[in-house]
Design an enzyme around this catalytic site. Structure first.
Site, PDB file in Angstrom:
ATOM      1  CB  SER A 104      -0.875   0.021   1.256  1.00 22.56           C
ATOM      2  OG  SER A 104      -1.486   1.287   1.428  1.00 22.56           O
ATOM      3  CE1 TYR A 128      -3.802  -2.212   5.181  1.00 21.20           C
ATOM      4  CE2 TYR A 128      -3.080   0.027   4.705  1.00 21.20           C
ATOM      5  CZ  TYR A 128      -3.576  -1.192   4.277  1.00 21.20           C
ATOM      6  OH  TYR A 128      -3.834  -1.382   2.943  1.00 21.20           O
ATOM      7  CE  LYS A 146      -1.632  -3.939   2.839  1.00 22.46           C
ATOM      8  NZ  LYS A 146      -1.850  -5.197   2.075  1.00 22.46           N
TER       9      LYS A 146
END
Length: 282
Positions: A152, A165, A169
């Site tokens: 991401s 998160y 990633k």
């Protein structure tokens, strides 16, 4: 794209983990199947498979829907069993499974151990252990291969209020590089893409329509579409990318290129003189 195939994918089996959400995974499944590969399309949700994957098979595309949890050893074993039975030779893996629910956004000071572990399990562990299993299968049978994972933009820069998160990633990018080095001797390439803001069912949970915002934030002035992410995945899977490994390709419409102080016309919001602004933009 048609059924004339894409370089090196005909007669090959490609696993798509996280295929059923109606977003990037589903777009990858369609595009890879249209390119001539048999796709083992994996989702935890039988309902999602029914909604998004079974219609592809009904169209005549070589897609096999598999309900399995890619975050468990049993789920991975189920996926590999289906891949072995599929027509063709195992070649590819696309790790799409991951993501983050809206409730996972919060200040770093509020993140609990449970929150942190859940996002790492969902986004990093799933990618790693699925890749490990596919790599083991390929090396055992001396088959070449290509693994592509979804990172991401949050893992390439910063992820304020989404630290677990973003860090997971980013770790996926590091795992991609190391796997690429270890597996290169077996003719297995390992790459990733890092999507920017993409119009998917998952992103709709917290990103609404706002064309003016998109023009301000993204160089290309709009959010990405699942097909555009899938195109980059298909390229990295294929022999067109035969000499590329260990890379993470930003697919973000130039979101990363715009500093936060740039406006819709890409000039600095700090420029107060409109005559100067006009002079430098024409």
């Amino acid at each position: 794209m048609g059924h004339n195939g894409f370089p090196g994918l005909q007669g090959r089996v490609i696993i798509v983990s996280g295929a059923g959400g109606g977003g990037i995974g589903t777009a990858v499944t369609r595009m890879v199947a249209e390119a001539g590969a048999t796709v083992v399309a994996v989702s935890r949700s039988k309902e999602n498979l029914g909604t998004h994957i079974e219609p592809l098979a009904a169209e005549g595309l070589p897609v096999i829907a598999v309900a399995a949890d890619a975050s468990t050893d049993d789920g991975i074993a189920t996926v590999l069993a289906h891949a072995r039975r599929a027509e063709g030779e195992l070649y590819g893996l696309v790790n799409v499974a991951g993501g983050a629910a809206p409730a996972t956004w919060m200040p770093a000071t509020r993140v609990t151990r449970t929150d942190w572990r859940a996002l790492f399990a969902q986004n990093l562990e799933t990618m790693f252990f699925m890749s490990q299993a596919v790599a083991a299968e390929l090396t055992t049978h001396r088959l070449p291969g290509s693994i592509v994972s979804i990172s991401s933009i949050s893992g390439m820069n910063t992820a304020p209020f989404h630290i677990a998160y973003g860090t997971a990633k980013a770790a996926l990018v590091a795992a991609t590089r190391t796997l690429a080095v270890e597996l290169a001797q077996y003719d297995i390439r390992v790459n990733a893409i890092a999507p920017g803001v993409t119009e998917t069912p998952a992103s709709r949970a917290y990103v609404g329509e706002d064309p003016e915002r998109d023009r301000r934030a993204i160089a290309m002035g709009r959010r990405g579409r699942p097909r555009e992410q899938a195109g980059a995945v298909l390229f990295l899977l294929s022999e067109l990318a035969g000499y590329i490994t260990g890379q993470t390709l930003l697919v973000d419409g130039g979101l990363n290129l715009k500093w936060t102080h740039l406006g819709a016309d890409h000039t600095s919001l700090f420029l107060e003189d409109d005559a100067f602004r006009a002079a430098i933009t024409h």
